[in-house]
Design an enzyme around this catalytic site. Sequence first.
Site, PDB file in Angstrom:
ATOM      1  N   GLU A  89      46.573 -11.782 -44.479  1.00 26.68           N
ATOM      2  CA  GLU A  89      47.287 -13.057 -44.394  1.00 26.68           C
ATOM      3  C   GLU A  89      48.282 -12.849 -43.265  1.00 26.68           C
ATOM      4  OE1 GLU A  89      46.858 -15.902 -45.872  1.00 26.68           O
ATOM      5  OE2 GLU A  89      45.253 -15.238 -47.203  1.00 26.68           O
ATOM      6  N   SER A  90      48.327 -13.786 -42.303  1.00 30.78           N
ATOM      7  CA  SER A  90      49.037 -13.474 -41.053  1.00 30.78           C
ATOM      8  C   SER A  90      50.174 -14.426 -40.684  1.00 30.78           C
ATOM      9  CB  SER A  90      48.025 -13.444 -39.901  1.00 30.78           C
ATOM     10  OG  SER A  90      47.587 -14.761 -39.619  1.00 30.78           O
TER      11      SER A  90
ATOM     12  N   ALA B 100      41.714  -7.746 -41.339  1.00 26.88           N
ATOM     13  CA  ALA B 100      41.865  -8.721 -42.431  1.00 26.88           C
ATOM     14  C   ALA B 100      43.291  -8.723 -42.955  1.00 26.88           C
ATOM     15  CB  ALA B 100      40.903  -8.379 -43.562  1.00 26.88           C
TER      16      ALA B 100
ATOM     17  N   GLY C 153      65.371 -16.780 -42.520  1.00 26.38           N
ATOM     18  CA  GLY C 153      65.354 -15.361 -42.117  1.00 26.38           C
ATOM     19  C   GLY C 153      64.717 -15.112 -40.762  1.00 26.38           C
TER      20      GLY C 153
ATOM     21  N   LYS D  68      52.888  -6.084 -44.336  1.00 30.09           N
ATOM     22  CA  LYS D  68      52.225  -5.299 -43.284  1.00 30.09           C
ATOM     23  C   LYS D  68      52.848  -3.899 -43.208  1.00 30.09           C
ATOM     24  CE  LYS D  68      49.421  -6.296 -40.688  1.00 30.09           C
ATOM     25  NZ  LYS D  68      47.939  -6.255 -40.767  1.00 30.09           N
TER      26      LYS D  68
ATOM     27  N   THR E 290      51.440  -5.012 -36.754  1.00 27.59           N
ATOM     28  CA  THR E 290      52.284  -5.937 -35.992  1.00 27.59           C
ATOM     29  C   THR E 290      53.624  -5.322 -35.617  1.00 27.59           C
ATOM     30  OG1 THR E 290      53.534  -8.004 -36.230  1.00 27.59           O
ATOM     31  CG2 THR E 290      53.003  -6.878 -38.242  1.00 27.59           C
ATOM     32  N   ASP E 291      54.231  -5.856 -34.552  1.00 26.71           N
ATOM     33  CA  ASP E 291      55.578  -5.407 -34.178  1.00 26.71           C
ATOM     34  C   ASP E 291      56.633  -5.885 -35.177  1.00 26.71           C
ATOM     35  OD1 ASP E 291      55.624  -8.118 -33.511  1.00 26.71           O
ATOM     36  OD2 ASP E 291      56.244  -7.825 -31.424  1.00 26.71           O
ATOM     37  N   GLU E 292      56.282  -6.875 -36.023  1.00 25.03           N
ATOM     38  CA  GLU E 292      57.282  -7.439 -36.935  1.00 25.03           C
ATOM     39  C   GLU E 292      57.783  -6.429 -37.960  1.00 25.03           C
ATOM     40  OE1 GLU E 292      56.763 -11.317 -38.432  1.00 25.03           O
ATOM     41  OE2 GLU E 292      55.720 -12.038 -36.654  1.00 25.03           O
TER      42      GLU E 292
ATOM     43  N   TYR F 260      55.739 -11.501 -45.121  1.00 27.70           N
ATOM     44  CA  TYR F 260      54.586 -11.082 -44.303  1.00 27.70           C
ATOM     45  C   TYR F 260      54.817  -9.702 -43.708  1.00 27.70           C
ATOM     46  CZ  TYR F 260      51.885 -10.480 -40.018  1.00 27.70           C
ATOM     47  OH  TYR F 260      51.110  -9.942 -39.027  1.00 27.70           O
ATOM     48  N   SER F 261      55.954  -9.533 -43.003  1.00 29.53           N
ATOM     49  CA  SER F 261      56.138  -8.252 -42.300  1.00 29.53           C
ATOM     50  C   SER F 261      56.339  -7.109 -43.298  1.00 29.53           C
ATOM     51  CB  SER F 261      57.280  -8.330 -41.287  1.00 29.53           C
ATOM     52  OG  SER F 261      58.466  -8.783 -41.862  1.00 29.53           O
TER      53      SER F 261
HETATM   54  P1  NAD Z   1      44.144 -14.686 -38.849  1.00 32.89           P
HETATM   55  O1  NAD Z   1      44.966 -15.224 -39.968  1.00 32.89           O
HETATM   56  O2  NAD Z   1      43.727 -15.597 -37.746  1.00 32.89           O
HETATM   57  O3  NAD Z   1      42.803 -14.026 -39.420  1.00 32.89           O
HETATM   58  C1  NAD Z   1      42.773 -13.244 -40.563  1.00 32.89           C
HETATM   59  C2  NAD Z   1      41.335 -13.150 -41.033  1.00 32.89           C
HETATM   60  O4  NAD Z   1      41.306 -12.301 -42.191  1.00 32.89           O
HETATM   61  C3  NAD Z   1      40.739 -14.481 -41.451  1.00 32.89           C
HETATM   62  O5  NAD Z   1      39.447 -14.620 -40.908  1.00 32.89           O
HETATM   63  C4  NAD Z   1      40.685 -14.404 -42.967  1.00 32.89           C
HETATM   64  O6  NAD Z   1      39.637 -15.161 -43.530  1.00 32.89           O
HETATM   65  C5  NAD Z   1      40.504 -12.925 -43.184  1.00 32.89           C
HETATM   66  N1  NAD Z   1      40.970 -12.462 -44.490  1.00 32.89           N
HETATM   67  C6  NAD Z   1      42.143 -12.793 -45.118  1.00 32.89           C
HETATM   68  N2  NAD Z   1      42.210 -12.182 -46.315  1.00 32.89           N
HETATM   69  C7  NAD Z   1      41.098 -11.423 -46.429  1.00 32.89           C
HETATM   70  C8  NAD Z   1      40.601 -10.541 -47.426  1.00 32.89           C
HETATM   71  N3  NAD Z   1      41.272 -10.334 -48.557  1.00 32.89           N
HETATM   72  N4  NAD Z   1      39.413  -9.934 -47.230  1.00 32.89           N
HETATM   73  C9  NAD Z   1      38.699 -10.166 -46.099  1.00 32.89           C
HETATM   74  N5  NAD Z   1      39.112 -10.997 -45.129  1.00 32.89           N
HETATM   75  C10 NAD Z   1      40.299 -11.611 -45.287  1.00 32.89           C
HETATM   76  O7  NAD Z   1      44.964 -13.438 -38.299  1.00 32.89           O
HETATM   77  P2  NAD Z   1      45.029 -12.840 -36.829  1.00 32.89           P
HETATM   78  O8  NAD Z   1      46.119 -13.518 -36.094  1.00 32.89           O
HETATM   79  O9  NAD Z   1      43.671 -12.807 -36.265  1.00 32.89           O
HETATM   80  O10 NAD Z   1      45.531 -11.361 -37.158  1.00 32.89           O
HETATM   81  C11 NAD Z   1      44.595 -10.307 -37.399  1.00 32.89           C
HETATM   82  C12 NAD Z   1      45.360  -9.036 -37.687  1.00 32.89           C
HETATM   83  O11 NAD Z   1      46.196  -8.717 -36.575  1.00 32.89           O
HETATM   84  C13 NAD Z   1      46.297  -9.133 -38.892  1.00 32.89           C
HETATM   85  O12 NAD Z   1      46.246  -7.909 -39.570  1.00 32.89           O
HETATM   86  C14 NAD Z   1      47.676  -9.355 -38.283  1.00 32.89           C
HETATM   87  O13 NAD Z   1      48.685  -8.842 -39.109  1.00 32.89           O
HETATM   88  C15 NAD Z   1      47.551  -8.558 -37.007  1.00 32.89           C
HETATM   89  N6  NAD Z   1      48.388  -9.030 -35.886  1.00 32.89           N
HETATM   90  C16 NAD Z   1      48.376 -10.342 -35.501  1.00 32.89           C
HETATM   91  C17 NAD Z   1      49.126 -10.735 -34.393  1.00 32.89           C
HETATM   92  C18 NAD Z   1      49.131 -12.170 -33.911  1.00 32.89           C
HETATM   93  O14 NAD Z   1      49.910 -12.503 -33.012  1.00 32.89           O
HETATM   94  N7  NAD Z   1      48.281 -13.056 -34.432  1.00 32.89           N
HETATM   95  C19 NAD Z   1      49.895  -9.794 -33.707  1.00 32.89           C
HETATM   96  C20 NAD Z   1      49.895  -8.467 -34.141  1.00 32.89           C
HETATM   97  C21 NAD Z   1      49.116  -8.088 -35.220  1.00 32.89           C
HETATM   98  O1  DAU Z   2      54.810 -10.491 -33.548  1.00 33.72           O
HETATM   99  C1  DAU Z   2      53.503 -10.466 -34.045  1.00 33.72           C
HETATM  100  C2  DAU Z   2      53.315 -11.613 -35.021  1.00 33.72           C
HETATM  101  O2  DAU Z   2      53.239 -12.804 -34.247  1.00 33.72           O
HETATM  102  C3  DAU Z   2      52.090 -11.447 -35.900  1.00 33.72           C
HETATM  103  O3  DAU Z   2      52.238 -10.311 -36.710  1.00 33.72           O
HETATM  104  C4  DAU Z   2      51.893 -12.691 -36.778  1.00 33.72           C
HETATM  105  O4  DAU Z   2      50.691 -12.563 -37.514  1.00 33.72           O
HETATM  106  C5  DAU Z   2      51.821 -13.912 -35.871  1.00 33.72           C
HETATM  107  O5  DAU Z   2      51.704 -15.074 -36.657  1.00 33.72           O
HETATM  108  C6  DAU Z   2      53.053 -13.989 -34.987  1.00 33.72           C
HETATM  109  O6  DAU Z   2      54.239 -14.259 -35.775  1.00 33.72           O
HETATM  110  P1  DAU Z   2      55.364 -15.290 -35.302  1.00 33.72           P
HETATM  111  O7  DAU Z   2      56.096 -15.761 -36.472  1.00 33.72           O
HETATM  112  O8  DAU Z   2      56.152 -14.724 -34.171  1.00 33.72           O
HETATM  113  O9  DAU Z   2      54.398 -16.439 -34.675  1.00 33.72           O
HETATM  114  P2  DAU Z   2      54.464 -18.046 -34.788  1.00 33.72           P
HETATM  115  O10 DAU Z   2      53.480 -18.576 -33.814  1.00 33.72           O
HETATM  116  O11 DAU Z   2      54.417 -18.514 -36.182  1.00 33.72           O
HETATM  117  O12 DAU Z   2      55.921 -18.340 -34.214  1.00 33.72           O
HETATM  118  C7  DAU Z   2      56.303 -17.922 -32.906  1.00 33.72           C
HETATM  119  C8  DAU Z   2      57.753 -18.325 -32.725  1.00 33.72           C
HETATM  120  O13 DAU Z   2      57.832 -19.751 -32.646  1.00 33.72           O
HETATM  121  C9  DAU Z   2      58.654 -17.911 -33.881  1.00 33.72           C
HETATM  122  O14 DAU Z   2      59.927 -17.570 -33.373  1.00 33.72           O
HETATM  123  C10 DAU Z   2      58.753 -19.187 -34.726  1.00 33.72           C
HETATM  124  C11 DAU Z   2      58.646 -20.285 -33.692  1.00 33.72           C
HETATM  125  N1  DAU Z   2      58.019 -21.549 -34.152  1.00 33.72           N
HETATM  126  C12 DAU Z   2      56.819 -21.454 -34.797  1.00 33.72           C
HETATM  127  C13 DAU Z   2      56.177 -22.583 -35.249  1.00 33.72           C
HETATM  128  C14 DAU Z   2      54.868 -22.505 -35.993  1.00 33.72           C
HETATM  129  C15 DAU Z   2      58.595 -22.766 -33.864  1.00 33.72           C
HETATM  130  O15 DAU Z   2      59.677 -22.835 -33.238  1.00 33.72           O
HETATM  131  N2  DAU Z   2      57.962 -23.905 -34.297  1.00 33.72           N
HETATM  132  C16 DAU Z   2      56.777 -23.879 -34.984  1.00 33.72           C
HETATM  133  O16 DAU Z   2      56.260 -24.950 -35.379  1.00 33.72           O
END
Ligand code: NAD
Ligand code: DAU
Length: 353
Positions: free
Chosen positions: A83-84, A81, A293, A163, A133-135, A159-160
């Site tokens: 905000e991502s 869970a 940023g 996390k 996350t790697d961020e 966000y990062s």
């Molecule tokens: P997502 O935004 O798709 O899903 C997040 C989920 O958490 C949603 O279902 C939301 O309703 C729920 N949530 C938010 N606030 C909450 C709260 N207060 N209590 C209970 N539930 C809540 O995110 P995701 O992409 O599935 O990422 C999941 C996890 O993995 C996150 O912790 C994120 O930081 C981490 N992560 C994501 C990525 C990526 O590329 N998406 C990569 C590395 C790590």
């Molecule tokens: O690295 C792990 C992270 O990857 C997770 O922790 C985050 O939850 C996840 O959202 C993701 O973060 P990014 O910011 O890397 O993902 P996003 O898909 O938002 O963007 C990927 C790259 O593309 C980033 O360099 C920004 C760029 N981008 C993104 C959007 C939405 C664009 O150029 N145009 C766009 O419209």
Amino acid sequence: MSILVTGGAGFIGSNFVLDWLAISNEAVINIDKLTYAGNLENLASLAGNEQHLFVRGDIGDAALITRLLAQHKPRAVVNFAAESHVDRSIHGPEDFIQTNIVGTFHLLEAARAYWNALEGEEKDNFRFLHVSTDEVYGSLSKTDPAFSETNRYEPNSPYSASKAASDHLVRAYHHTYGLPVVTTNCSNNYGPYHFPEKLIPLCILNALAGKPLPIYGDGQQVRDWLYVKDHCSAIRRVLEAGQLGEVYNVGGWNEKANLDVVRELCAILDELQPRADGQPYHTQITYVKDRAGHDRRYAIDATKLEKELGWKPSETFETGIRKTVQWYLDNQPWVTNVSSGAYQDWVNKQYTT
Ligand code: NAD
Ligand code: DAU
């Protein structure tokens, strides 16, 4: 036996729950707040499955978590869970602080009290797995080595930073209280059920809708891409065999510039669903204002996870992105529902200058 999963209606969490229940008969208690990113349709195939209990709730609701832990006695908590979305954290960081930091704190407190009251094997075997996350490691130059688990934390976005704070709390609960934690730090995921505010699903859906494919800045920012099901298998492996208090980086060895990612998915769409006018989809690429940023490069060194726990990703970017494009083509009702209402408001706010 059961596990408690948080955020299991989101992108990665729902993939994790679906995969878990496909290969295990251990029940899942799935608690999710259902924010804009939580989507119960991701879990529709579990209707009637008695091994899946969905509870709408907040990880910051200590009373609820305490009650669920006491009632179901899970052997592990897996915390997805959060905000991502980085761009949302730039527009409004507060929800990120509340869920990612304060929420994780309350979850840790409830888990600590629960674990303290366990005895014997149940106590020894309990795990708190924190998905991160790697961020948190910040941004790399072109020539820097990939992030290892010993890299300094240098988060650059709200966000990062949130996390990173949650990772520190998890670490502290192990050092101070002995809570049996493991943390995973993963690179960018992609695959089924990815909410279309993130680069890959946004561009697939915009391409099909004849809309611009927005590339921030020069499009040369690099991310390491991992197919979501490989992330889920890594989490299962760490849950099974990870050493207490340890951190494991998870990555796909797939570094790609954003522009190349979008060009690649356009080429797949050209093949699978050519445009009616015969033009290639990449002609829809449009350069837009850069993210504030914006981190230039992420890269993950997943050697520790491979060497110590024997995990390897099973998809390359080429195989994973093809599956992903095909999934979006095959799941139009999901796409239609997710693309309505509140999501549209967000798209308008983000993409009007
Ligand atoms: P997502 O935004 O798709 O899903 C997040 C989920 O958490 C949603 O279902 C939301 O309703 C729920 N949530 C938010 N606030 C909450 C709260 N207060 N209590 C209970 N539930 C809540 O995110 P995701 O992409 O599935 O990422 C999941 C996890 O993995 C996150 O912790 C994120 O930081 C981490 N992560 C994501 C990525 C990526 O590329 N998406 C990569 C590395 C790590
Ligand atoms: O690295 C792990 C992270 O990857 C997770 O922790 C985050 O939850 C996840 O959202 C993701 O973060 P990014 O910011 O890397 O993902 P996003 O898909 O938002 O963007 C990927 C790259 O593309 C980033 O360099 C920004 C760029 N981008 C993104 C959007 C939405 C664009 O150029 N145009 C766009 O419209």
